[in-house]
Design a protein around this motif. Sequence first.
Motif, PDB file in Angstrom:
ATOM      1  N   THR A  23       0.824  -1.210   0.000  1.00 58.05           N
ATOM      2  CA  THR A  23       0.000   0.000   0.000  1.00 58.05           C
ATOM      3  C   THR A  23       0.858   1.260   0.000  1.00 58.05           C
ATOM      4  O   THR A  23       0.503   2.259  -0.624  1.00 58.05           O
ATOM      5  CB  THR A  23      -0.950   0.007   1.198  1.00 58.05           C
ATOM      6  N   PHE A  24       2.015   1.228   0.679  1.00 56.42           N
ATOM      7  CA  PHE A  24       2.821   2.444   0.697  1.00 56.42           C
ATOM      8  C   PHE A  24       3.562   2.646  -0.626  1.00 56.42           C
ATOM      9  O   PHE A  24       4.028   3.736  -0.914  1.00 56.42           O
ATOM     10  CB  PHE A  24       3.796   2.463   1.871  1.00 56.42           C
ATOM     11  N   CYS A  25       3.657   1.585  -1.434  1.00 55.00           N
ATOM     12  CA  CYS A  25       4.258   1.733  -2.761  1.00 55.00           C
ATOM     13  C   CYS A  25       3.437   2.647  -3.654  1.00 55.00           C
ATOM     14  O   CYS A  25       3.961   3.267  -4.577  1.00 55.00           O
ATOM     15  CB  CYS A  25       4.393   0.370  -3.444  1.00 55.00           C
ATOM     16  N   SER A  26       2.148   2.697  -3.409  1.00 53.31           N
ATOM     17  CA  SER A  26       1.261   3.433  -4.303  1.00 53.31           C
ATOM     18  C   SER A  26       1.446   4.938  -4.210  1.00 53.31           C
ATOM     19  O   SER A  26       0.853   5.675  -4.998  1.00 53.31           O
ATOM     20  CB  SER A  26      -0.203   3.062  -4.031  1.00 53.31           C
ATOM     21  N   TYR A  27       2.248   5.424  -3.265  1.00 53.84           N
ATOM     22  CA  TYR A  27       2.501   6.874  -3.237  1.00 53.84           C
ATOM     23  C   TYR A  27       3.043   7.312  -4.594  1.00 53.84           C
ATOM     24  O   TYR A  27       2.554   8.259  -5.197  1.00 53.84           O
ATOM     25  CB  TYR A  27       3.476   7.241  -2.127  1.00 53.84           C
ATOM     26  N   ALA A  28       4.063   6.624  -5.055  1.00 50.69           N
ATOM     27  CA  ALA A  28       4.624   6.906  -6.383  1.00 50.69           C
ATOM     28  C   ALA A  28       5.432   5.707  -6.830  1.00 50.69           C
ATOM     29  O   ALA A  28       6.145   5.102  -6.036  1.00 50.69           O
ATOM     30  CB  ALA A  28       5.499   8.151  -6.363  1.00 50.69           C
ATOM     31  N   MET A  29       5.297   5.393  -8.088  1.00 51.28           N
ATOM     32  CA  MET A  29       6.028   4.286  -8.689  1.00 51.28           C
ATOM     33  C   MET A  29       6.685   4.774  -9.969  1.00 51.28           C
ATOM     34  O   MET A  29       6.230   5.762 -10.572  1.00 51.28           O
ATOM     35  CB  MET A  29       5.084   3.115  -8.998  1.00 51.28           C
ATOM     36  N   GLY A  30       7.717   4.075 -10.387  1.00 49.83           N
ATOM     37  CA  GLY A  30       8.364   4.532 -11.607  1.00 49.83           C
ATOM     38  C   GLY A  30       9.385   3.558 -12.140  1.00 49.83           C
ATOM     39  O   GLY A  30       9.489   2.412 -11.677  1.00 49.83           O
ATOM     40  N   TRP A  31      10.140   4.047 -13.122  1.00 50.67           N
ATOM     41  CA  TRP A  31      11.114   3.228 -13.822  1.00 50.67           C
ATOM     42  C   TRP A  31      12.476   3.918 -13.865  1.00 50.67           C
ATOM     43  O   TRP A  31      12.558   5.130 -14.061  1.00 50.67           O
ATOM     44  CB  TRP A  31      10.636   2.958 -15.246  1.00 50.67           C
ATOM     45  N   PHE A  32      13.490   3.110 -13.691  1.00 45.75           N
ATOM     46  CA  PHE A  32      14.874   3.523 -13.841  1.00 45.75           C
ATOM     47  C   PHE A  32      15.510   2.569 -14.848  1.00 45.75           C
ATOM     48  O   PHE A  32      14.987   1.494 -15.114  1.00 45.75           O
ATOM     49  CB  PHE A  32      15.610   3.436 -12.501  1.00 45.75           C
ATOM     50  N   ARG A  33      16.644   2.961 -15.384  1.00 47.80           N
ATOM     51  CA  ARG A  33      17.380   2.045 -16.268  1.00 47.80           C
ATOM     52  C   ARG A  33      18.870   2.122 -15.937  1.00 47.80           C
ATOM     53  O   ARG A  33      19.363   3.123 -15.408  1.00 47.80           O
ATOM     54  CB  ARG A  33      17.122   2.361 -17.739  1.00 47.80           C
ATOM     55  N   GLN A  34      19.538   1.054 -16.309  1.00 44.31           N
ATOM     56  CA  GLN A  34      20.957   0.957 -15.987  1.00 44.31           C
ATOM     57  C   GLN A  34      21.722   0.418 -17.184  1.00 44.31           C
ATOM     58  O   GLN A  34      21.387  -0.648 -17.723  1.00 44.31           O
ATOM     59  CB  GLN A  34      21.148   0.049 -14.765  1.00 44.31           C
ATOM     60  N   TYR A  35      22.742   1.167 -17.589  1.00 47.17           N
ATOM     61  CA  TYR A  35      23.656   0.718 -18.640  1.00 47.17           C
ATOM     62  C   TYR A  35      24.802  -0.036 -17.985  1.00 47.17           C
ATOM     63  O   TYR A  35      25.143   0.223 -16.825  1.00 47.17           O
ATOM     64  CB  TYR A  35      24.188   1.914 -19.417  1.00 47.17           C
ATOM     65  N   PRO A  36      25.447  -0.930 -18.716  1.00 47.00           N
ATOM     66  CA  PRO A  36      26.565  -1.682 -18.144  1.00 47.00           C
ATOM     67  C   PRO A  36      27.640  -0.760 -17.587  1.00 47.00           C
ATOM     68  O   PRO A  36      28.094   0.164 -18.257  1.00 47.00           O
ATOM     69  CB  PRO A  36      27.081  -2.485 -19.336  1.00 47.00           C
ATOM     70  N   GLY A  37      28.011  -0.993 -16.354  1.00 46.23           N
ATOM     71  CA  GLY A  37      29.066  -0.203 -15.738  1.00 46.23           C
ATOM     72  C   GLY A  37      28.646   1.176 -15.278  1.00 46.23           C
ATOM     73  O   GLY A  37      29.491   1.952 -14.823  1.00 46.23           O
ATOM     74  N   LYS A  38      27.360   1.490 -15.399  1.00 46.14           N
ATOM     75  CA  LYS A  38      26.872   2.810 -15.015  1.00 46.14           C
ATOM     76  C   LYS A  38      25.890   2.699 -13.858  1.00 46.14           C
ATOM     77  O   LYS A  38      25.392   1.623 -13.548  1.00 46.14           O
ATOM     78  CB  LYS A  38      26.168   3.477 -16.209  1.00 46.14           C
ATOM     79  N   GLU A  39      25.618   3.838 -13.229  1.00 41.48           N
ATOM     80  CA  GLU A  39      24.633   3.857 -12.163  1.00 41.48           C
ATOM     81  C   GLU A  39      23.216   3.867 -12.751  1.00 41.48           C
ATOM     82  O   GLU A  39      23.002   4.293 -13.890  1.00 41.48           O
ATOM     83  CB  GLU A  39      24.842   5.087 -11.277  1.00 41.48           C
ATOM     84  N   ARG A  40      22.306   3.415 -11.944  1.00 40.63           N
ATOM     85  CA  ARG A  40      20.909   3.417 -12.355  1.00 40.63           C
ATOM     86  C   ARG A  40      20.442   4.866 -12.522  1.00 40.63           C
ATOM     87  O   ARG A  40      20.744   5.716 -11.687  1.00 40.63           O
ATOM     88  CB  ARG A  40      20.079   2.707 -11.282  1.00 40.63           C
ATOM     89  N   GLU A  41      19.702   5.131 -13.610  1.00 41.37           N
ATOM     90  CA  GLU A  41      19.227   6.489 -13.853  1.00 41.37           C
ATOM     91  C   GLU A  41      17.716   6.536 -13.978  1.00 41.37           C
ATOM     92  O   GLU A  41      17.068   5.585 -14.421  1.00 41.37           O
ATOM     93  CB  GLU A  41      19.866   7.068 -15.128  1.00 41.37           C
ATOM     94  N   PHE A  42      17.172   7.671 -13.593  1.00 40.28           N
ATOM     95  CA  PHE A  42      15.732   7.869 -13.604  1.00 40.28           C
ATOM     96  C   PHE A  42      15.194   7.933 -15.036  1.00 40.28           C
ATOM     97  O   PHE A  42      15.811   8.552 -15.908  1.00 40.28           O
ATOM     98  CB  PHE A  42      15.402   9.167 -12.874  1.00 40.28           C
ATOM     99  N   VAL A  43      14.028   7.320 -15.249  1.00 37.85           N
ATOM    100  CA  VAL A  43      13.371   7.363 -16.556  1.00 37.85           C
ATOM    101  C   VAL A  43      12.021   8.076 -16.458  1.00 37.85           C
ATOM    102  O   VAL A  43      11.782   9.047 -17.164  1.00 37.85           O
ATOM    103  CB  VAL A  43      13.161   5.945 -17.121  1.00 37.85           C
ATOM    104  N   ALA A  44      11.153   7.582 -15.580  1.00 38.77           N
ATOM    105  CA  ALA A  44       9.817   8.173 -15.465  1.00 38.77           C
ATOM    106  C   ALA A  44       9.177   7.738 -14.162  1.00 38.77           C
ATOM    107  O   ALA A  44       9.519   6.677 -13.621  1.00 38.77           O
ATOM    108  CB  ALA A  44       8.931   7.751 -16.639  1.00 38.77           C
ATOM    109  N   ALA A  45       8.252   8.571 -13.671  1.00 33.50           N
ATOM    110  CA  ALA A  45       7.550   8.239 -12.433  1.00 33.50           C
ATOM    111  C   ALA A  45       6.140   8.799 -12.470  1.00 33.50           C
ATOM    112  O   ALA A  45       5.860   9.758 -13.195  1.00 33.50           O
ATOM    113  CB  ALA A  45       8.301   8.797 -11.225  1.00 33.50           C
ATOM    114  N   ILE A  46       5.293   8.211 -11.644  1.00 30.67           N
ATOM    115  CA  ILE A  46       3.913   8.665 -11.539  1.00 30.67           C
ATOM    116  C   ILE A  46       3.451   8.583 -10.093  1.00 30.67           C
ATOM    117  O   ILE A  46       3.760   7.625  -9.392  1.00 30.67           O
ATOM    118  CB  ILE A  46       2.981   7.819 -12.450  1.00 30.67           C
ATOM    119  N   ARG A  47       2.772   9.646  -9.661  1.00 27.22           N
ATOM    120  CA  ARG A  47       2.140   9.626  -8.347  1.00 27.22           C
ATOM    121  C   ARG A  47       0.727   9.091  -8.567  1.00 27.22           C
ATOM    122  O   ARG A  47      -0.074   9.701  -9.271  1.00 27.22           O
ATOM    123  CB  ARG A  47       2.101  11.030  -7.740  1.00 27.22           C
ATOM    124  N   LEU A  48       0.452   7.951  -8.001  1.00 32.08           N
ATOM    125  CA  LEU A  48      -0.754   7.229  -8.378  1.00 32.08           C
ATOM    126  C   LEU A  48      -2.036   7.900  -7.895  1.00 32.08           C
ATOM    127  O   LEU A  48      -3.097   7.689  -8.481  1.00 32.08           O
ATOM    128  CB  LEU A  48      -0.692   5.792  -7.871  1.00 32.08           C
TER     129      LEU A  48
END
Length: 122
Positions: free
Chosen positions: A28-53
Amino acid sequence: QVQLVESGGGLVQAGGSLRLSCAAPGCTFCSYAMGWFRQYPGKEREFVAAIRLSDKVTFYADSVKGRFVISGDNAKVTVDLQMNSLKPEDTALYYCGAPLYGPNLNVPSGYWGQGTQVTVSS
């Protein structure tokens, strides 16, 4: 225990489309906001998109604006990412994250899905 279950991804030619889905059943607390990140090889995870449900406010990385569309269901605690006009540089491992925080909903809480590979061929 928080469990984020991802589906979708795969291989597509440049210009094509893919859809990613993520579910967080019972979180239930996940529903505050969910989203997507992506990670390239050897790189840190980066933000892609998010939504406040609760009110469907969305945020996107500049690199995907106008091409990706995020949507979600507050009752089901799910989030989808429709990826259109895909480019080879979108090739990465994509992770669902929830809940997300910060004014732009790009601060992860540390709960992640298992990751799903998106590969865009040129």
